[in-house]
Write a protein that holds these residues in place. Sequence first.
Motif, mmCIF file in Angstrom:
data_model
loop_
_atom_site.group_PDB
_atom_site.id
_atom_site.type_symbol
_atom_site.label_atom_id
_atom_site.label_comp_id
_atom_site.label_asym_id
_atom_site.label_seq_id
_atom_site.Cartn_x
_atom_site.Cartn_y
_atom_site.Cartn_z
ATOM 1 N N THR A 1 9.932 7.822 2.001
ATOM 2 C CA THR A 1 10.762 7.347 3.105
ATOM 3 C C THR A 1 10.410 5.951 3.587
ATOM 4 O O THR A 1 11.153 5.399 4.415
ATOM 5 N N PHE A 2 9.324 5.339 3.112
ATOM 6 C CA PHE A 2 8.894 4.081 3.722
ATOM 7 C C PHE A 2 8.143 3.212 2.727
ATOM 8 O O PHE A 2 7.686 3.674 1.678
ATOM 9 N N SER A 3 8.031 1.927 3.084
ATOM 10 C CA SER A 3 7.092 1.035 2.421
ATOM 11 C C SER A 3 6.158 0.465 3.483
ATOM 12 O O SER A 3 6.498 0.413 4.667
ATOM 13 N N GLN A 4 4.965 0.071 3.049
ATOM 14 C CA GLN A 4 4.005 -0.524 3.976
ATOM 15 C C GLN A 4 3.274 -1.651 3.279
ATOM 16 O O GLN A 4 2.748 -1.479 2.178
ATOM 17 N N TYR A 5 3.263 -2.814 3.939
ATOM 18 C CA TYR A 5 2.584 -3.995 3.417
ATOM 19 C C TYR A 5 1.482 -4.402 4.398
ATOM 20 O O TYR A 5 1.627 -4.252 5.609
ATOM 21 N N ILE A 6 0.406 -4.968 3.869
ATOM 22 C CA ILE A 6 -0.549 -5.719 4.677
ATOM 23 C C ILE A 6 -0.301 -7.184 4.365
ATOM 24 O O ILE A 6 -0.568 -7.646 3.249
ATOM 25 N N MET A 7 0.234 -7.903 5.338
ATOM 26 C CA MET A 7 0.636 -9.293 5.157
ATOM 27 C C MET A 7 -0.513 -10.228 5.528
ATOM 28 O O MET A 7 -1.227 -9.997 6.509
ATOM 29 N N GLU A 8 -0.660 -11.301 4.754
ATOM 30 C CA GLU A 8 -1.663 -12.327 5.024
ATOM 31 C C GLU A 8 -0.963 -13.677 4.995
ATOM 32 O O GLU A 8 -0.492 -14.112 3.940
ATOM 33 N N ILE B 1 0.811 -1.215 0.000
ATOM 34 C CA ILE B 1 0.000 0.000 0.000
ATOM 35 C C ILE B 1 0.846 1.268 0.000
ATOM 36 O O ILE B 1 0.304 2.374 -0.148
ATOM 37 N N ALA B 2 2.175 1.129 0.152
ATOM 38 C CA ALA B 2 3.070 2.276 -0.001
ATOM 39 C C ALA B 2 4.454 1.754 -0.355
ATOM 40 O O ALA B 2 4.879 0.713 0.162
ATOM 41 N N ARG B 3 5.143 2.483 -1.242
ATOM 42 C CA ARG B 3 6.509 2.141 -1.608
ATOM 43 C C ARG B 3 7.213 3.405 -2.081
ATOM 44 O O ARG B 3 6.564 4.308 -2.631
ATOM 45 N N PRO B 4 8.540 3.507 -1.867
ATOM 46 C CA PRO B 4 9.259 4.660 -2.401
ATOM 47 C C PRO B 4 9.111 4.729 -3.920
ATOM 48 O O PRO B 4 9.358 3.755 -4.628
ATOM 49 N N LEU B 5 8.691 5.898 -4.385
ATOM 50 C CA LEU B 5 8.337 6.063 -5.789
ATOM 51 C C LEU B 5 8.271 7.542 -6.086
ATOM 52 O O LEU B 5 7.800 8.322 -5.254
ATOM 53 N N SER B 6 8.733 7.957 -7.233
ATOM 54 C CA SER B 6 8.632 9.363 -7.613
ATOM 55 C C SER B 6 7.171 9.805 -7.578
ATOM 56 O O SER B 6 6.310 9.183 -8.199
ATOM 57 N N MET C 1 6.671 16.225 8.049
ATOM 58 C CA MET C 1 6.610 14.772 8.150
ATOM 59 C C MET C 1 5.734 14.166 7.058
ATOM 60 O O MET C 1 4.608 14.604 6.830
ATOM 61 N N GLU C 2 6.266 13.145 6.397
ATOM 62 C CA GLU C 2 5.467 12.329 5.481
ATOM 63 C C GLU C 2 4.572 11.417 6.315
ATOM 64 O O GLU C 2 4.974 10.942 7.374
ATOM 65 N N HIS C 3 3.357 11.175 5.843
ATOM 66 C CA HIS C 3 2.402 10.371 6.599
ATOM 67 C C HIS C 3 1.897 9.187 5.788
ATOM 68 O O HIS C 3 1.659 9.297 4.580
ATOM 69 N N GLY C 4 1.707 8.068 6.483
ATOM 70 C CA GLY C 4 0.892 6.967 6.004
ATOM 71 C C GLY C 4 -0.165 6.691 7.052
ATOM 72 O O GLY C 4 0.159 6.528 8.235
ATOM 73 N N LEU C 5 -1.448 6.674 6.665
ATOM 74 C CA LEU C 5 -2.551 6.481 7.608
ATOM 75 C C LEU C 5 -3.402 5.310 7.136
ATOM 76 O O LEU C 5 -3.984 5.367 6.042
ATOM 77 N N TYR C 6 -3.495 4.268 7.934
ATOM 78 C CA TYR C 6 -4.381 3.141 7.651
ATOM 79 C C TYR C 6 -5.506 3.159 8.669
ATOM 80 O O TYR C 6 -5.256 3.101 9.881
#
Length: 276
Positions: free
Chosen positions: A66-73, A56-61, A211-216
């Motif tokens: 600054t981060f990656s985020q996975y939802i693992m199953e 749901i997030a990865r470093p990309l132009s 600050m960069e944010h990721g909100l789930y």
Amino acid sequence: MSPTYYAPHGGHPGQDQLLTGRAIFTEAYAVIPRGVMRDIVTSFLPGWEGTRLWVIARPLSGFAETFSQYIMEVQPGGGSDAPESDPEAQGVLFLTEGTAGLTVNGQTHTLTPGGYAYLPPSSGWTLRNPGPDTLRFHWIRKAYQPALGLDAPEVLILNEQDIAPNVMPDTNGAWATTRFVDPNDLRHDMHVTIVTFQPGGVIPFLETHVMEHGLYVLEGKAVYKLNDDWVEVEAGDFMWLRAFCPQACYAGGPGPFRYLLYKDVNRHMPLRPFGR
């Protein structure tokens, strides 16, 4: 009332469904609603058995920097004996469903919903699903930025339900943050917290900060101000906000609105961006 933690279960919509959805991708923010987290957009990782994930997030132009985020199953018996391939990566795990057996520094910890683990770089952790049910958890990764005179943080194994939230001043309890890390501990260059708004709670100004944010969204629903737009969000939605994107929030109820929040903290601003 005990907190709840929404997790996607995949599946696939029928041919009778409308194409219109709430997904938004802009230069300032993105919204990935829960309805798009289907089987067809899952990924797989080498070294993980019985496991799929939603990235749901990865470093990309133009996206997360600054981060990656996975939802693992992870299915029963699944997991990995070599989960992290990057020796500079630190990680945070946050459990939403099932049971995890997390082994680090020779000790195995059992994580249940609300469970949190901070894993410093090169900690050599492993993870398995020892239970009969599917395991689902968030895995947030960031390259650790060493700071002069500070050691890397140690492993932390906690659970949200054992931590008293910090109530924001002058809110009468309507806005609170559950902190897993002491904000004065400058060894940490990222914070992952849980923010809770009771019905009627608001962010009463347009926050605009570095600050960069990721909100789930773990629970509930709200209307979120993202740059120029008011966007309706609900449990299972993910929002990404680039640095300085204006944000505010109104939680209309009927229950609490809660989200898992990532932000980068406690380091100098790079003067040579993008590795130059």
